[in-house]
Design a protein around this motif. Structure first.
Motif, PDB file in Angstrom:
ATOM      1  N   HIS A 295       0.801  -1.226   0.000  1.00 39.02           N
ATOM      2  CA  HIS A 295       0.000   0.000   0.000  1.00 39.02           C
ATOM      3  C   HIS A 295       0.840   1.285   0.000  1.00 39.02           C
ATOM      4  N   ARG A 296       2.099   1.174  -0.331  1.00 38.24           N
ATOM      5  CA  ARG A 296       2.922   2.376  -0.470  1.00 38.24           C
ATOM      6  C   ARG A 296       2.626   3.070  -1.790  1.00 38.24           C
ATOM      7  N   GLY A 297       2.845   4.376  -1.795  1.00 41.19           N
ATOM      8  CA  GLY A 297       2.641   5.145  -3.012  1.00 41.19           C
ATOM      9  C   GLY A 297       2.850   6.626  -2.747  1.00 41.19           C
ATOM     10  N   PRO A 298       2.760   7.458  -3.749  1.00 43.25           N
ATOM     11  CA  PRO A 298       2.570   7.040  -5.147  1.00 43.25           C
ATOM     12  C   PRO A 298       3.825   6.360  -5.692  1.00 43.25           C
ATOM     13  N   LEU A 299       3.629   5.488  -6.652  1.00 43.31           N
ATOM     14  CA  LEU A 299       4.715   4.682  -7.190  1.00 43.31           C
ATOM     15  C   LEU A 299       5.356   5.363  -8.397  1.00 43.31           C
ATOM     16  N   GLU A 300       6.692   5.416  -8.379  1.00 51.25           N
ATOM     17  CA  GLU A 300       7.429   5.927  -9.542  1.00 51.25           C
ATOM     18  C   GLU A 300       7.460   4.883 -10.639  1.00 51.25           C
ATOM     19  N   ARG A 301       7.626   3.624 -10.220  1.00 52.27           N
ATOM     20  CA  ARG A 301       7.629   2.508 -11.170  1.00 52.27           C
ATOM     21  C   ARG A 301       6.940   1.337 -10.511  1.00 52.27           C
ATOM     22  N   MET A 302       6.365   0.479 -11.329  1.00 47.81           N
ATOM     23  CA  MET A 302       5.617  -0.650 -10.786  1.00 47.81           C
ATOM     24  C   MET A 302       5.517  -1.736 -11.839  1.00 47.81           C
ATOM     25  N   ILE A 303       5.099  -2.917 -11.394  1.00 51.07           N
ATOM     26  CA  ILE A 303       4.704  -3.953 -12.339  1.00 51.07           C
ATOM     27  C   ILE A 303       3.211  -4.209 -12.123  1.00 51.07           C
ATOM     28  N   LEU A 304       2.607  -4.855 -13.055  1.00 48.62           N
ATOM     29  CA  LEU A 304       1.190  -5.202 -12.946  1.00 48.62           C
ATOM     30  C   LEU A 304       1.058  -6.706 -12.813  1.00 48.62           C
ATOM     31  N   GLU A 305       0.435  -7.138 -11.718  1.00 50.62           N
ATOM     32  CA  GLU A 305       0.151  -8.553 -11.516  1.00 50.62           C
ATOM     33  C   GLU A 305      -1.355  -8.710 -11.385  1.00 50.62           C
ATOM     34  N   PHE A 306      -1.948  -9.425 -12.308  1.00 49.99           N
ATOM     35  CA  PHE A 306      -3.398  -9.602 -12.337  1.00 49.99           C
ATOM     36  C   PHE A 306      -4.096  -8.234 -12.356  1.00 49.99           C
ATOM     37  N   ASN A 307      -3.497  -7.313 -13.162  1.00 49.81           N
ATOM     38  CA  ASN A 307      -4.012  -5.953 -13.345  1.00 49.81           C
ATOM     39  C   ASN A 307      -3.927  -5.103 -12.085  1.00 49.81           C
ATOM     40  N   ALA A 308      -3.175  -5.562 -11.084  1.00 49.28           N
ATOM     41  CA  ALA A 308      -3.002  -4.788  -9.851  1.00 49.28           C
ATOM     42  C   ALA A 308      -1.565  -4.277  -9.788  1.00 49.28           C
ATOM     43  N   PRO A 309      -1.361  -2.998  -9.368  1.00 53.11           N
ATOM     44  CA  PRO A 309      -0.006  -2.452  -9.279  1.00 53.11           C
ATOM     45  C   PRO A 309       0.764  -3.050  -8.106  1.00 53.11           C
ATOM     46  N   VAL A 310       2.029  -3.373  -8.366  1.00 52.05           N
ATOM     47  CA  VAL A 310       2.914  -3.907  -7.334  1.00 52.05           C
ATOM     48  C   VAL A 310       4.221  -3.120  -7.390  1.00 52.05           C
ATOM     49  N   CYS A 311       4.668  -2.605  -6.241  1.00 51.37           N
ATOM     50  CA  CYS A 311       5.910  -1.818  -6.218  1.00 51.37           C
ATOM     51  C   CYS A 311       7.103  -2.722  -6.490  1.00 51.37           C
ATOM     52  N   LEU A 312       8.216  -2.120  -6.794  1.00 49.23           N
ATOM     53  CA  LEU A 312       9.390  -2.902  -7.170  1.00 49.23           C
ATOM     54  C   LEU A 312       9.938  -3.706  -5.996  1.00 49.23           C
ATOM     55  N   ASP A 313       9.842  -3.175  -4.787  1.00 49.45           N
ATOM     56  CA  ASP A 313      10.328  -3.926  -3.630  1.00 49.45           C
ATOM     57  C   ASP A 313       9.519  -5.203  -3.448  1.00 49.45           C
ATOM     58  N   CYS A 314       8.201  -5.075  -3.537  1.00 49.81           N
ATOM     59  CA  CYS A 314       7.362  -6.263  -3.385  1.00 49.81           C
ATOM     60  C   CYS A 314       7.551  -7.231  -4.548  1.00 49.81           C
ATOM     61  N   ALA A 315       7.913  -6.705  -5.706  1.00 45.93           N
ATOM     62  CA  ALA A 315       8.129  -7.556  -6.888  1.00 45.93           C
ATOM     63  C   ALA A 315       9.545  -8.098  -6.943  1.00 45.93           C
ATOM     64  N   ASP A 316      10.342  -7.846  -5.873  1.00 42.94           N
ATOM     65  CA  ASP A 316      11.733  -8.311  -5.800  1.00 42.94           C
ATOM     66  C   ASP A 316      12.606  -7.716  -6.903  1.00 42.94           C
ATOM     67  N   LEU A 317      12.264  -6.491  -7.289  1.00 50.42           N
ATOM     68  CA  LEU A 317      13.074  -5.766  -8.280  1.00 50.42           C
ATOM     69  C   LEU A 317      13.659  -4.484  -7.690  1.00 50.42           C
ATOM     70  N   GLY A 318      13.457  -4.273  -6.413  1.00 50.94           N
ATOM     71  CA  GLY A 318      13.872  -3.020  -5.793  1.00 50.94           C
ATOM     72  C   GLY A 318      15.371  -2.819  -5.727  1.00 50.94           C
ATOM     73  N   HIS A 319      16.145  -3.882  -5.871  1.00 53.70           N
ATOM     74  CA  HIS A 319      17.606  -3.753  -5.806  1.00 53.70           C
ATOM     75  C   HIS A 319      18.213  -3.319  -7.134  1.00 53.70           C
TER      76      HIS A 319
END
Length: 225
Positions: A21-45
């Motif tokens: 529930h963090r935001g607003p997001l500078e970048r994100m991925i979409l999983e099942f049409n829902a926004p996911v931040c990079l940290d939660c998507a394991d891309l934050g590093h």
């Protein structure tokens, strides 16, 4: 096996991560049409590498175990456009070092090429000077130096830079000498400043030019070559 890179979106409107529930997001991925931040998507590093430097992008991508494509929607063109990559920081650092080494190598090559061009220009000037003194043996050496340097100046388009000048064509060399005499040994430039038309000024100083050329030839021959 073909690699399928994750696609990261730069949202056009304020979005919050559907998991943390963090935001607003500078970048994100979409999983099942829902926004996911990079940290939660394991891309934050991963770190962002903007598009533009092809060599740096290629090397960073090749050196990164995990990487992602970053896109943004262009409303006017109604399509997603690539913005850059997310790559591992170590891979980016290695790519930057490799590109820097390439840049240094290119700089060294440019320096060598410049030296070769300078040497060639020096050779052209020296050859032109020698031919001036051969055709006009009584020409003062400093004047021959001056005329040769002026006529063969790189990028000038003057006689020494033409094919005829480089081949030491007699007429071209004589034309360079005549031009040098016209500007230094006659009132030609003064006549131009007084508003005398160029062709009239040339006619008026022609006898003085021919007198100098005859003297530099040693008194004989046709100065027009």
């Amino acid at each position: 096996m073909d690699l399928v890179a994750p696609v990261v979106v730069e949202p056009l409107r304020r979005r919050r991560c559907s998991e943390c529930h963090r935001g607003p997001l500078e970048r994100m991925i979409l999983e099942f049409n829902a926004p996911v931040c990079l940290d939660c998507a394991d891309l934050g590093h991963l770190v962002f590498l903007p598009r533009g430097d092809t060599a740096l992008t290629r090397r960073a991508r090749e050196g990164s175990t995990l990487w992602a494509v970053v896109v943004r929607h262009n409303r006017r063109r109604t399509r997603y456009e690539r913005r850059g990559l997310l790559v591992e920081e170590a891979a980016l650092a290695g790519a930057e070092r490799a590109c820097l080494a390439d840049a240094e190598a290119r700089a060294r090559r440019r320096a060598r090429d410049a030296e070769r061009r300078a040497a060639l220009d020096t050779e052209v000037t020296a050859a032109l000077r020698a031919e001036i003194l051969r055709l006009f043996p009584s020409c003062p050496v400093d004047r021959a130096d001056e005329i040769a340097a002026h006529a063969s100046a790189k990028g000038s388009g003057r006689v020494g830079r033409t094919a005829a000048g480089r081949s030491l064509d007699r007429g071209a060399v004589t034309a360079a000498v005549r031009a040098g005499v016209r500007h230094v040994d006659t009132p030609y430039d003064t006549l131009l400043m007084r508003g005398v038309p160029r062709h009239q000024a040339r006619t008026r100083v022609a006898p003085a030019i021919e007198a100098v050329l005859r003297a530099w030839r040693g008194g004989g021959g046709d100065a027009r070559g």
